[in-house]
Design a protein around this motif. Structure first.
Motif, PDB file in Angstrom:
ATOM      1  N   ILE A 129      39.761  39.628  40.753  1.00 44.03           N
ATOM      2  CA  ILE A 129      38.647  39.899  41.667  1.00 44.03           C
ATOM      3  C   ILE A 129      37.896  41.146  41.221  1.00 44.03           C
ATOM      4  O   ILE A 129      36.661  41.168  41.201  1.00 44.03           O
ATOM      5  CB  ILE A 129      39.150  40.038  43.122  1.00 44.03           C
ATOM      6  N   VAL A 130      38.625  42.187  40.837  1.00 42.74           N
ATOM      7  CA  VAL A 130      37.984  43.408  40.337  1.00 42.74           C
ATOM      8  C   VAL A 130      37.175  43.087  39.074  1.00 42.74           C
ATOM      9  O   VAL A 130      36.035  43.527  38.922  1.00 42.74           O
ATOM     10  CB  VAL A 130      39.016  44.524  40.048  1.00 42.74           C
ATOM     11  N   ALA A 131      37.740  42.284  38.190  1.00 41.85           N
ATOM     12  CA  ALA A 131      37.048  41.926  36.950  1.00 41.85           C
ATOM     13  C   ALA A 131      35.749  41.177  37.248  1.00 41.85           C
ATOM     14  O   ALA A 131      34.701  41.475  36.657  1.00 41.85           O
ATOM     15  CB  ALA A 131      37.949  41.082  36.051  1.00 41.85           C
ATOM     16  N   GLY A 132      35.818  40.215  38.161  1.00 41.51           N
ATOM     17  CA  GLY A 132      34.615  39.472  38.523  1.00 41.51           C
ATOM     18  C   GLY A 132      33.563  40.375  39.142  1.00 41.51           C
ATOM     19  O   GLY A 132      32.377  40.292  38.812  1.00 41.51           O
ATOM     20  N   GLY A 133      34.005  41.250  40.045  1.00 41.88           N
ATOM     21  CA  GLY A 133      33.070  42.190  40.664  1.00 41.88           C
ATOM     22  C   GLY A 133      32.469  43.156  39.657  1.00 41.88           C
ATOM     23  O   GLY A 133      31.270  43.456  39.691  1.00 41.88           O
ATOM     24  N   GLU A 161      41.222  50.483  34.571  1.00 40.14           N
ATOM     25  CA  GLU A 161      41.559  49.730  33.350  1.00 40.14           C
ATOM     26  C   GLU A 161      40.786  48.424  33.280  1.00 40.14           C
ATOM     27  O   GLU A 161      40.277  48.044  32.233  1.00 40.14           O
ATOM     28  CB  GLU A 161      43.066  49.419  33.319  1.00 40.14           C
ATOM     29  N   VAL A 162      40.717  47.728  34.401  1.00 38.12           N
ATOM     30  CA  VAL A 162      40.013  46.449  34.452  1.00 38.12           C
ATOM     31  C   VAL A 162      38.524  46.657  34.199  1.00 38.12           C
ATOM     32  O   VAL A 162      37.910  45.939  33.399  1.00 38.12           O
ATOM     33  CB  VAL A 162      40.244  45.746  35.814  1.00 38.12           C
ATOM     34  N   THR A 181      41.080  37.715  32.885  1.00 37.72           N
ATOM     35  CA  THR A 181      41.875  38.800  33.471  1.00 37.72           C
ATOM     36  C   THR A 181      43.106  38.218  34.163  1.00 37.72           C
ATOM     37  O   THR A 181      44.219  38.728  34.004  1.00 37.72           O
ATOM     38  CB  THR A 181      41.026  39.619  34.458  1.00 37.72           C
ATOM     39  N   TRP A 182      42.914  37.148  34.917  1.00 32.08           N
ATOM     40  CA  TRP A 182      44.037  36.464  35.569  1.00 32.08           C
ATOM     41  C   TRP A 182      45.048  35.996  34.522  1.00 32.08           C
ATOM     42  O   TRP A 182      46.243  36.246  34.642  1.00 32.08           O
ATOM     43  CB  TRP A 182      43.525  35.291  36.398  1.00 32.08           C
TER      44      TRP A 182
END
Length: 191
Positions: A129-133, A161-162, A181-182
């Motif tokens: 979720i952090v990566a998508g955001g 990090e993400v 990321t997942w």
């Protein structure tokens, strides 16, 4: 003095031989999830990632019609439009909590993973979720520092990090960024 150096050299040599012959066994990966569970959890992660985006837009008071139009040409348009309708008709005050709770419900119902087994998967989903955001912020031209600030309160996911990985990558889509990321996170914990 020479015999002392010779003795010292012999002791060092013997210690290095002992060290070489007693190497520990390599660590085996912990397998918390089967391949089937990982596939099902990946679906839940995508669902939570979309829910986070839609819920964030709702909390920013963006008109739902804008999102419906955004998803109109998407291959899974009907699913996403239904998500927009459902999320815009739900009361919540945190997009993050909404998305994480949705992931947990999906993991329980779709993957049949009991809540006590969800911790690692939930951690990986939150990183996704952090990566998508972060990808969305990067696409809008938002400086990395602002992305750090946006996700700073989710410390358990190590957002810095993400975000660094997303801002340093040349990923071409939100979904690809989130899914990669997942995959990288959950891969260590599955078959």
């Amino acid at each position: 003095m020479v015999p002392t150096r010779l003795l010292f050299g012999y002791v060092l040599f013997a210690m290095s031989l002992i060290g070489c012959s007693s190497q520990p066994e390599p660590l085996k990966t912990i397998q918390l999830y089967s391949k089937k569970e990982v596939i099902q959890l990946a679906y839940c992660t995508e669902l939570a990632d979309n829910a986070y985006f839609i819920a964030s837009e709702k909390l920013k008071q963006r008109p739902k019609q804008v999102l419906i139009e955004r998803y109109a040409s998407d291959p899974s348009a009907q699913i996403k439009v239904n998500a927009v309708e459902r999320i815009y008709n739900t009361d919540f005050d945190s997009a993050w909590n909404y998305a994480v709770n949705l992931f947990s419900q999906c993991a329980l119902k779709v993957a049949e993973i009991a809540p006590q087994r969800q911790e690692i998967a939930r951690f990986c989903a939150q990183k996704a979720i952090v990566a998508g955001g972060a990808y969305d912020l990067k696409q809008r031209g938002t400086p990395k520092l602002d992305a750090y600030i946006a996700f700073a309160s989710y410390k358990q996911t190590r957002p810095y990090e993400v975000i660094d990985a997303v801002y340093d990558s040349s990923a071409k889509s939100h979904l690809n960024t989130s899914q990669n990321t997942w995959d990288q996170c959950i891969d260590v914990m599955s078959e």
